[in-house]
Write a protein that holds these residues in place. Structure first.
Motif, mmCIF file in Angstrom:
data_model
loop_
_atom_site.group_PDB
_atom_site.id
_atom_site.type_symbol
_atom_site.label_atom_id
_atom_site.label_comp_id
_atom_site.label_asym_id
_atom_site.label_seq_id
_atom_site.Cartn_x
_atom_site.Cartn_y
_atom_site.Cartn_z
ATOM 1 N N ALA A 101 -5.702 -5.225 6.261
ATOM 2 C CA ALA A 101 -4.317 -5.450 6.662
ATOM 3 C C ALA A 101 -4.157 -6.756 7.424
ATOM 4 O O ALA A 101 -3.294 -6.858 8.284
ATOM 5 C CB ALA A 101 -3.798 -4.269 7.484
ATOM 6 N N SER B 30 -4.203 1.136 0.861
ATOM 7 C CA SER B 30 -4.299 1.116 2.328
ATOM 8 C C SER B 30 -3.061 0.437 2.908
ATOM 9 O O SER B 30 -2.565 0.829 3.957
ATOM 10 C CB SER B 30 -5.537 0.341 2.757
ATOM 11 N N ASN B 31 -2.626 -0.592 2.232
ATOM 12 C CA ASN B 31 -1.424 -1.294 2.661
ATOM 13 C C ASN B 31 -0.889 -2.080 1.481
ATOM 14 O O ASN B 31 -1.592 -2.277 0.474
ATOM 15 C CB ASN B 31 -1.709 -2.240 3.831
ATOM 16 N N GLN B 33 1.429 -5.707 0.632
ATOM 17 C CA GLN B 33 2.001 -6.923 1.185
ATOM 18 C C GLN B 33 2.967 -7.501 0.159
ATOM 19 O O GLN B 33 2.790 -7.332 -1.052
ATOM 20 C CB GLN B 33 0.881 -7.920 1.505
ATOM 21 N N GLN B 48 4.126 -6.842 5.593
ATOM 22 C CA GLN B 48 3.074 -5.905 5.249
ATOM 23 C C GLN B 48 3.505 -4.502 5.661
ATOM 24 O O GLN B 48 4.046 -4.303 6.739
ATOM 25 C CB GLN B 48 1.807 -6.292 5.985
ATOM 26 N N VAL B 50 2.049 -0.527 6.053
ATOM 27 C CA VAL B 50 0.778 0.168 6.209
ATOM 28 C C VAL B 50 0.935 1.694 6.187
ATOM 29 O O VAL B 50 0.111 2.407 5.619
ATOM 30 C CB VAL B 50 0.091 -0.253 7.532
ATOM 31 N N LYS B 51 2.009 2.177 6.787
ATOM 32 C CA LYS B 51 2.155 3.630 6.963
ATOM 33 C C LYS B 51 2.895 4.271 5.799
ATOM 34 O O LYS B 51 3.809 3.674 5.209
ATOM 35 C CB LYS B 51 2.920 3.917 8.252
ATOM 36 N N GLU B 54 6.847 4.107 5.212
ATOM 37 C CA GLU B 54 7.338 3.061 6.114
ATOM 38 C C GLU B 54 8.493 2.285 5.497
ATOM 39 O O GLU B 54 8.488 2.009 4.301
ATOM 40 C CB GLU B 54 6.189 2.118 6.471
ATOM 41 N N LYS B 69 1.835 6.369 -0.736
ATOM 42 C CA LYS B 69 1.217 5.039 -0.593
ATOM 43 C C LYS B 69 0.731 4.508 -1.946
ATOM 44 O O LYS B 69 -0.334 3.885 -2.046
ATOM 45 C CB LYS B 69 0.075 5.069 0.433
ATOM 46 N N GLN B 92 -3.797 -3.579 -1.120
ATOM 47 C CA GLN B 92 -5.195 -3.544 -0.699
ATOM 48 C C GLN B 92 -5.658 -2.098 -0.667
ATOM 49 O O GLN B 92 -4.889 -1.200 -0.315
ATOM 50 C CB GLN B 92 -5.354 -4.148 0.700
ATOM 51 N N SER B 94 -8.717 -0.047 1.010
ATOM 52 C CA SER B 94 -9.891 -0.061 1.880
ATOM 53 C C SER B 94 -11.010 0.801 1.322
ATOM 54 O O SER B 94 -12.178 0.557 1.603
ATOM 55 C CB SER B 94 -9.515 0.413 3.286
#
Lengths: 115, 113
Positions: A101, B30-31, B33, B48, B50-51, B54, B69, B92, B94
């Motif tokens: 991130a 994971s996120n 962008q 970005q 992430v949650k 969101e 997600k 992305q 992770s």
């Protein structure tokens, strides 16, 4: 603060020749990435350096591509010998932290044309 | 491997109309962008997410990340000529142990004055 810089901005070479692209990341950024966009396709990851070490080179298309980052500062991407399908825009990006991130800041790209 | 599909590929709107682009990932992210590339330019980071679930706003731009997600959207309210460009989402994962961004093909927005 200067952004990511790339040189040259354009390169036109003939099939079989060698080309070296250079990327200077944002000062202090340990992470450096190479991506490329071939005409009509999405931007694709090539590889990732953390300082001078290759963290992930899963996107490198073949052994005609060689990336280096000696000293952990600027990076070069050499294509030898170049083929027609290597034409596209090569982007470099850098990020500061070592976790996920983290924003990747892109350079202006090098447009490579192989004739 | 991970893929991110983005639609539409092109969108032409009259100035003042709204615009939305959608991204869907083949795997949980994971996120995600978002980047904007002006004609002749390079991708510039916008935001970005992430949650799960969101929602973030930047003036006329609203970004959403799906509950699972795996999907995301960018909505622009009342487009202006300065919004012209190509909008990319990039995910992305992770779990893959890599920091690489997987990009969608982008949505090229044209705004007719």
């Amino acid at each position: 603060e200067a952004g990511v810089t790339q040189f040259p901005s354009h390169s036109v070479i003939e099939k079989g020749q060698t080309v070296t692209l250079r990327c200077d990341p944002i000062s202090g950024h340990d992470n450096l990435y190479w991506y490329r966009r071939v005409m009509g396709k999405e931007i694709k990851f090539l590889l990732h350096f953390v300082k001078e070490s290759k963290q992930d080179e899963s996107g490198m298309p073949n052994n005609r591509f060689l990336a280096e980052r000696t000293g952990g500062t600027y990076s070069t991407l050499k294509v030898q010998p170049a083929e027609l399908e290597d034409s596209g825009v090569y982007f470099c990006a850098s990020s500061a932290k070592t976790g996920f991130a983290d924003t990747q800041y892109f350079g202006p790209g090098t447009r490579l044309t192989v004739l | 491997g991970q893929q991110v599909m983005q639609i539409p590929q092109y969108q032409h709107v009259q100035e003042g109309e709204d615009f939305t682009t959608y991204c869907n990932s083949s795997t949980t992210l994971s996120n995600i962008q978002w980047y904007k590339q002006r004609p002749g330019g390079h991708p510039v980071f916008l935001i970005q997410l992430v949650k799960s679930g969101e929602v973030k706003k930047q003036k006329r731009l609203t970004f959403q990340f799906g509950e699972a997600k795996k999907n995301s959207s960018l909505h622009i309210t009342a487009t202006q000529t300065t919004d012209v460009g190509t909008y990319f989402c990039a995910g992305q994962n992770s779990g893959a142990g890599s920091y690489q961004l997987t990009f969608g093909k982008g949505t090229k927005l044209s705004v007719i004055p």
